[in-house]
Design a protein around this motif. Structure first.
Motif, PDB file in Angstrom:
ATOM      1  N   ALA A 241       0.870  -1.205   0.297  1.00 34.23           N
ATOM      2  CA  ALA A 241       0.022   0.096  -0.041  1.00 34.23           C
ATOM      3  C   ALA A 241       0.815   1.182   0.008  1.00 34.23           C
ATOM      4  O   ALA A 241       2.035   1.212   0.639  1.00 34.23           O
ATOM      5  CB  ALA A 241      -0.861  -0.031   1.174  1.00 34.23           C
ATOM      6  N   PRO A 242       0.460   2.334  -0.498  1.00 31.71           N
ATOM      7  CA  PRO A 242       1.194   3.639  -0.657  1.00 31.71           C
ATOM      8  C   PRO A 242       1.302   4.083   0.770  1.00 31.71           C
ATOM      9  O   PRO A 242       0.486   3.931   1.381  1.00 31.71           O
ATOM     10  CB  PRO A 242       0.469   4.510  -1.397  1.00 31.71           C
ATOM     11  N   THR A 243       2.391   4.742   0.937  1.00 27.38           N
ATOM     12  CA  THR A 243       2.694   5.383   2.619  1.00 27.38           C
ATOM     13  C   THR A 243       1.523   6.802   2.327  1.00 27.38           C
ATOM     14  O   THR A 243       1.641   7.256   1.490  1.00 27.38           O
ATOM     15  CB  THR A 243       4.126   5.841   2.696  1.00 27.38           C
ATOM     16  N   THR A 244       1.120   6.853   3.771  1.00 22.66           N
ATOM     17  CA  THR A 244       0.368   8.023   3.930  1.00 22.66           C
ATOM     18  C   THR A 244       0.895   8.856   4.936  1.00 22.66           C
ATOM     19  O   THR A 244       0.130   9.795   5.228  1.00 22.66           O
ATOM     20  CB  THR A 244      -1.133   7.546   4.319  1.00 22.66           C
TER      21      THR A 244
END
Length: 152
Positions: free
Chosen positions: A131-134
């Motif tokens: 998942a992309p970092t937030t």
């Protein structure tokens, strides 16, 4: 119109029975007895019931329209008659929408049932990567004023 609606209802009933290899009444009893056994069967029985209800409402609206049309002497429709005609149109839209949902549920190769972006009623697609970092990246260790080429 009942011939056409009977055909739609009959075709969808046949597709349900072929898909689950049992009669619709038997499938309804099986879903009632074990509602968590097959989400697909539960959805098919539910939407067929909703479709049947919509078809019955359409038939009542059509009967009301026929009654109104029989009482109109000159063929001109007044506002109450137009309201009944609009109810028929709304009932047709409702029935057709429910039939489309049921067709979608019964079609294993329907668009959106496989891969990312699946319809919310189907199984989630497997992840393809992390998942992309937030979170915001950490500040650099060196102040920007000390970085070469950056001026204040």
């Amino acid at each position: 119109m009942s011939d056409e609606s009977d055909d739609v209802m009959g075709v969808l009933k046949t597709r349900i029975e072929e898909r689950f290899q049992m009669s619709l009444p038997s499938l309804g009893r099986a879903v009632t007895a074990a509602p968590h056994a097959s989400a697909e069967a539960v959805a098919a029985v539910r939407w067929y019931g909703l479709l049947t209800t919509a078809q019955e409402a359409l038939q009542r609206a059509e009967d009301a329209l026929v009654t109104v049309l029989m009482t109109e002497p000159d063929g001109e429709l007044d506002d109450p008659a137009m309201e009944v005609a609009h109810r028929v149109n709304a009932a047709v839209d409702l029935r057709d929408g429910r039939a489309m949902v049921l067709r979608f549920l019964l079609d294993p190769d329907a668009p959106g049932k496989h891969g990312p972006g699946s319809w919310r009623g189907s199984a989630p697609a497997p992840r393809r990567g992390p998942a992309p970092t937030t979170t915001v990246p950490a500040r650099p260790a060196v102040p920007l004023s000390e970085v070469r080429g950056v001026s204040r």
